[in-house]
Design a protein around this motif. Structure first.
Motif, PDB file in Angstrom:
ATOM      1  N   ALA A 188       0.921  -1.185  -0.035  1.00  0.00           N
ATOM      2  CA  ALA A 188      -0.101  -0.206  -0.094  1.00  0.00           C
ATOM      3  C   ALA A 188       0.776   1.110  -0.074  1.00  0.00           C
ATOM      4  CB  ALA A 188      -0.968   0.067   1.208  1.00  0.00           C
ATOM      5  N   TYR A 189       2.167   1.040  -0.189  1.00  0.00           N
ATOM      6  CA  TYR A 189       3.019   2.076   0.143  1.00  0.00           C
ATOM      7  C   TYR A 189       2.938   3.429  -0.682  1.00  0.00           C
ATOM      8  CZ  TYR A 189       7.408   4.512   1.280  1.00  0.00           C
ATOM      9  OH  TYR A 189       8.238   5.263   1.679  1.00  0.00           O
ATOM     10  N   GLN A 190       2.444   3.280  -2.029  1.00  0.00           N
ATOM     11  CA  GLN A 190       2.646   4.412  -2.936  1.00  0.00           C
ATOM     12  C   GLN A 190       1.205   5.280  -2.640  1.00  0.00           C
ATOM     13  OE1 GLN A 190       3.776   4.164  -6.942  1.00  0.00           O
ATOM     14  NE2 GLN A 190       5.045   2.314  -6.397  1.00  0.00           N
ATOM     15  N   HIS A 191       0.272   4.759  -1.872  1.00  0.00           N
ATOM     16  CA  HIS A 191      -0.940   5.507  -1.556  1.00  0.00           C
ATOM     17  C   HIS A 191      -0.385   6.127  -0.185  1.00  0.00           C
ATOM     18  CE1 HIS A 191      -2.924   3.410  -4.546  1.00  0.00           C
ATOM     19  NE2 HIS A 191      -2.639   2.056  -4.070  1.00  0.00           N
ATOM     20  N   PRO A 240       4.223  10.826   1.967  1.00  0.00           N
ATOM     21  CA  PRO A 240       5.656  10.456   2.446  1.00  0.00           C
ATOM     22  C   PRO A 240       5.437  10.061   3.606  1.00  0.00           C
ATOM     23  CG  PRO A 240       5.118  12.829   2.290  1.00  0.00           C
ATOM     24  CD  PRO A 240       4.018  12.316   1.781  1.00  0.00           C
ATOM     25  N   PHE A 241       4.071  10.228   4.549  1.00  0.00           N
ATOM     26  CA  PHE A 241       3.931  10.088   6.017  1.00  0.00           C
ATOM     27  C   PHE A 241       4.411   8.515   6.350  1.00  0.00           C
ATOM     28  CE2 PHE A 241       1.229   8.656   9.560  1.00  0.00           C
ATOM     29  CZ  PHE A 241       1.707   9.265  10.430  1.00  0.00           C
ATOM     30  N   ALA A 242       4.098   7.520   5.596  1.00  0.00           N
ATOM     31  CA  ALA A 242       4.371   6.110   5.790  1.00  0.00           C
ATOM     32  C   ALA A 242       5.770   6.054   5.888  1.00  0.00           C
ATOM     33  CB  ALA A 242       3.846   5.143   4.647  1.00  0.00           C
ATOM     34  N   PHE A 243       6.437   6.754   5.143  1.00  0.00           N
ATOM     35  CA  PHE A 243       8.087   6.724   5.371  1.00  0.00           C
ATOM     36  C   PHE A 243       8.408   6.875   6.512  1.00  0.00           C
ATOM     37  CE2 PHE A 243      12.211   8.467   4.598  1.00  0.00           C
ATOM     38  CZ  PHE A 243      13.016   7.240   4.373  1.00  0.00           C
ATOM     39  N   LEU A 244       7.872   7.785   7.123  1.00  0.00           N
ATOM     40  CA  LEU A 244       8.613   8.356   8.661  1.00  0.00           C
ATOM     41  C   LEU A 244       8.103   7.240   9.620  1.00  0.00           C
ATOM     42  CD1 LEU A 244       7.695  12.031   8.494  1.00  0.00           C
ATOM     43  CD2 LEU A 244       9.893  10.848   8.028  1.00  0.00           C
ATOM     44  N   LEU A 281      11.120  -4.143  -4.087  1.00  0.00           N
ATOM     45  CA  LEU A 281      10.292  -4.551  -5.412  1.00  0.00           C
ATOM     46  C   LEU A 281       8.707  -4.477  -5.276  1.00  0.00           C
ATOM     47  CD1 LEU A 281      10.899  -7.751  -7.132  1.00  0.00           C
ATOM     48  CD2 LEU A 281       8.816  -7.396  -6.633  1.00  0.00           C
ATOM     49  N   LEU A 282       8.350  -4.923  -4.041  1.00  0.00           N
ATOM     50  CA  LEU A 282       6.831  -4.788  -3.954  1.00  0.00           C
ATOM     51  C   LEU A 282       6.327  -3.497  -3.765  1.00  0.00           C
ATOM     52  CD1 LEU A 282       6.244  -7.897  -1.575  1.00  0.00           C
ATOM     53  CD2 LEU A 282       5.714  -7.626  -3.825  1.00  0.00           C
ATOM     54  N   MET A 283       7.299  -2.646  -3.108  1.00  0.00           N
ATOM     55  CA  MET A 283       6.911  -1.203  -2.906  1.00  0.00           C
ATOM     56  C   MET A 283       6.665  -0.516  -4.337  1.00  0.00           C
ATOM     57  SD  MET A 283       9.142   0.321   0.147  1.00  0.00           S
ATOM     58  CE  MET A 283       8.762   0.006   1.783  1.00  0.00           C
ATOM     59  N   LEU A 284       7.611  -0.911  -5.237  1.00  0.00           N
ATOM     60  CA  LEU A 284       7.352  -0.257  -6.643  1.00  0.00           C
ATOM     61  C   LEU A 284       6.205  -0.734  -7.187  1.00  0.00           C
ATOM     62  CD1 LEU A 284      11.027  -0.615  -7.900  1.00  0.00           C
ATOM     63  CD2 LEU A 284       9.765   1.585  -7.904  1.00  0.00           C
ATOM     64  N   ALA A 297       9.166   8.059  -1.525  1.00  0.00           N
ATOM     65  CA  ALA A 297       8.376   9.265  -0.796  1.00  0.00           C
ATOM     66  C   ALA A 297       8.838  10.303  -1.300  1.00  0.00           C
ATOM     67  CB  ALA A 297       8.760   8.927   0.724  1.00  0.00           C
ATOM     68  N   TYR A 298      10.113  10.765  -1.676  1.00  0.00           N
ATOM     69  CA  TYR A 298      10.715  12.020  -2.143  1.00  0.00           C
ATOM     70  C   TYR A 298      11.189  12.073  -3.400  1.00  0.00           C
ATOM     71  CZ  TYR A 298       9.929  12.413   3.261  1.00  0.00           C
ATOM     72  OH  TYR A 298       9.680  12.141   4.361  1.00  0.00           O
ATOM     73  N   ARG A 299      10.683  11.283  -4.313  1.00  0.00           N
ATOM     74  CA  ARG A 299      11.249  11.495  -5.618  1.00  0.00           C
ATOM     75  C   ARG A 299      11.099  12.779  -6.421  1.00  0.00           C
ATOM     76  NH1 ARG A 299       8.330   7.044  -9.217  1.00  0.00           N
ATOM     77  NH2 ARG A 299       5.889   7.558  -8.661  1.00  0.00           N
TER      78      ARG A 299
END
Lengths: 111, 390
Positions: free
Chosen positions: A76-79, A82-86, B171-174, B336-338
């Motif tokens: 689900a990361y791309q949704h 950037p909050f999930a990154f922290l 990979l799964l993140m992409l 996140a920051y691209r």
């Protein structure tokens, strides 16, 4: 799939058990120990093993749970950026503290 | 005939086909491996049974069925018999989820046995069930070498499973999905994932060598050290089933690597300009890629010496695990920051990571290569061994 695969395995064992010769002797059924009489062999005779194996298994459980938490996050990361990154960084840092502790305790040294 | 019955029958047929194909591939893998190893060592290899030794696998199979099935007095009979069956069943059923082509491309049917949304997870789960087969086999033999081999094997496999799981996270993140179909289709539009995850691929490759107990990491069955590990007390078909499980795992690992990192059943897109539609031919591309990875497995076996056990565990825990985690965080930070940058930046970043890993591998060698110093001997031998030793 699993059933068919199991079936293949069982079939192979059964066929081999039927077809193979059966001339077992006492010496042939002895456990292998370079030709000596086996000493303290056998299942459940209380042999002792290094504690490392236990520790590795424990660590595996801890870190595999970490991986299990990461999978849904990754999918689900791309949704969530950037909050999930922290969030992820916090989680990883907490785990790294444990990892460094384990390193410093030389659990992974296999001495 | 009702629809569900027809579907069930077709699935069953496909399962039987896949298993038959896997077993044939396994049989010929043993031959190909022996012949390739022989080529690499400047000797001919098996060439007497049939032309080019092509009947050798058949002869081996018949022999192992007709051999006496010895089970040792001290063995736990039930577990001793069940262990090889568990090993082979898990190894065989892991393969069914991998797609070999687009939907409905296999004579109007789907070219996979089962298709799950959680394909990657299911595959990792099934392959790790193989540990049970090996460990229980070692334990139930009731003898020392097998127990040692089984313990070593289970510790090794669970350690490298971590690296395996973590190296896939980037990979799964992409991609944003865990189904194999989704991953393949993503790669058809964006390019093969090996470009963006070269570091992850390197780690996955190392982990899968360790997972399938192949040389550099085949400690559980190190013949020169602990006889044959968990296989010591097994004879006839049970022994063959363990070997089969190992080789089938190898085939599955190759297929997974080609599906996840090398575009799966899709061929290279630029070939479409020469022969239209060539990149969509089912099965062929996957088989080519699997064959390439199987060759790599054999090649590595002929090239690299085995690691010592403590080196192996250190390598897994101190190098593969942290670097895989770092790869995950790198990809996460990028996503996140691209900003407006394309995926190519990630490709360069990942490649830089891989190069750094290669350069650093000599520097970090002491991490996993230091000789084991026992406490009472601390004063006696503090002298370090030369770099590259052992």
């Amino acid at each position: 799939m699993l059933l068919v695969a199991l079936g293949i395995g069982v079939l192979a064992v059964v066929v081999s058990a039927i077809l193979g010769p059966k001339k077992a002797t006492r010496v042939k059924l002895m456990a292998y120990e370079s030709g000596n009489d086996p000493e303290h062999g056998g299942v459940g005779t209380g042999q002792r093993f290094p504690v490392h194996f236990y520790l590795v298994a424990m660590l595996f459980i801890v870190f595999d749970i970490e991986t299990a938490f990461f999978y849904p996050l990754a999918v689900a990361y791309q949704h969530l950026v950037p909050f999930a990154f922290l969030e992820a960084v916090t989680f990883v840092l907490l785990l790294l503290v444990g990892y460094v502790y384990v390193l410093k305790k030389k659990v992974l040294e296999w001495a | 005939m009702p629809d569900w019955l027809a579907a069930a029958l077709i699935t069953l047929l496909k399962a039987v086909l896949v298993i038959f194909a896997l077993l044939t591939t396994f049989a010929y893998m043993t031959l190909v491996e022996r012949r390739l190893l022989a080529r690499m060592q400047l000797r001919p290899g098996p060439n007497r049974v049939g032309p080019l030794g092509l009947l050798q696998p058949l002869a081996d199979a018949i022999k192992s069925i007709f051999k006496e099935d010895v089970s040792v007095t001290l063995a736990d009979k039930l577990v001793y018999t069940l262990a090889p069956i568990v090993a082979i069943a898990m190894a065989l059923s892991a393969f069914g989820g991998l797609p070999a082509g687009p939907a409905n491309s296999l004579f109007g049917e789907d070219p996979w046995v089962y298709n799950l949304n959680t394909g990657v997870l299911a595959l990792l789960a099934l392959t790790s069930m193989g540990v049970y087969g090996i460990f229980l086999g070692g334990w139930a033999s009731g003898s020392k070498y097998p127990i040692l081999g089984g313990l070593r094997s289970s510790a090794q496999m669970i350690s490298y499973e971590l690296g395996m799981g973590l190296s896939l996270l980037g990979l799964l993140m992409l991609v944003g999905t865990t189904s194999f179909q989704g991953i393949v289709i993503w790669q058809a539009t964006h390019g093969w994932l090996i470009l963006f995850q070269s570091l992850g691929f390197a780690l996955f490759l190392i982990s899968s060598f360790a997972e399938t107990n192949r040389t550099p990491f085949d400690l559980p069955e190190a013949e020169q050290e602990i006889v044959a590990g968990y296989l010591t007390e097994y004879s006839a078909i049970k022994w063959a089933l363990f070997q089969m499980a190992e080789y089938v795992n190898m085939i599955t690992a190759s297929a997974v690597m080609s599906t996840l990192f090398f575009g799966g059943w899709k061929g290279p897109q630029f070939l479409n300009g020469i022969i239209p539609g060539i990149s969509d031919w089912p099965i062929i591309w996957l088989v080519v890629k699997i064959a390439f990875f199987l060759f790599t497995f054999i090649w590595v076996r002929a090239t690299l010496p085995r690691l010592r056990y403590d080196q192996l565990m250190r390598f897994g825990w101190k190098l593969v695990l942290p670097v895989a985690l770092a790869n995950t965080m790198l990809t996460a930070a990028f996503l996140a920051y691209r900003g407006n940058g394309g995926l190519w930046f990630l490709a360069i970043l990942s490649l830089a990571g891989l190069v750094a890993l290669l350069i650093m591998s000599d520097r970090v060698r002491p991490l996993w290569n230091t000789p084991t110093v026992r406490r009472e001997e601390d004063a006696v031998r503090p002298t370090p061994r030369p770099v590259g030793g052992d």
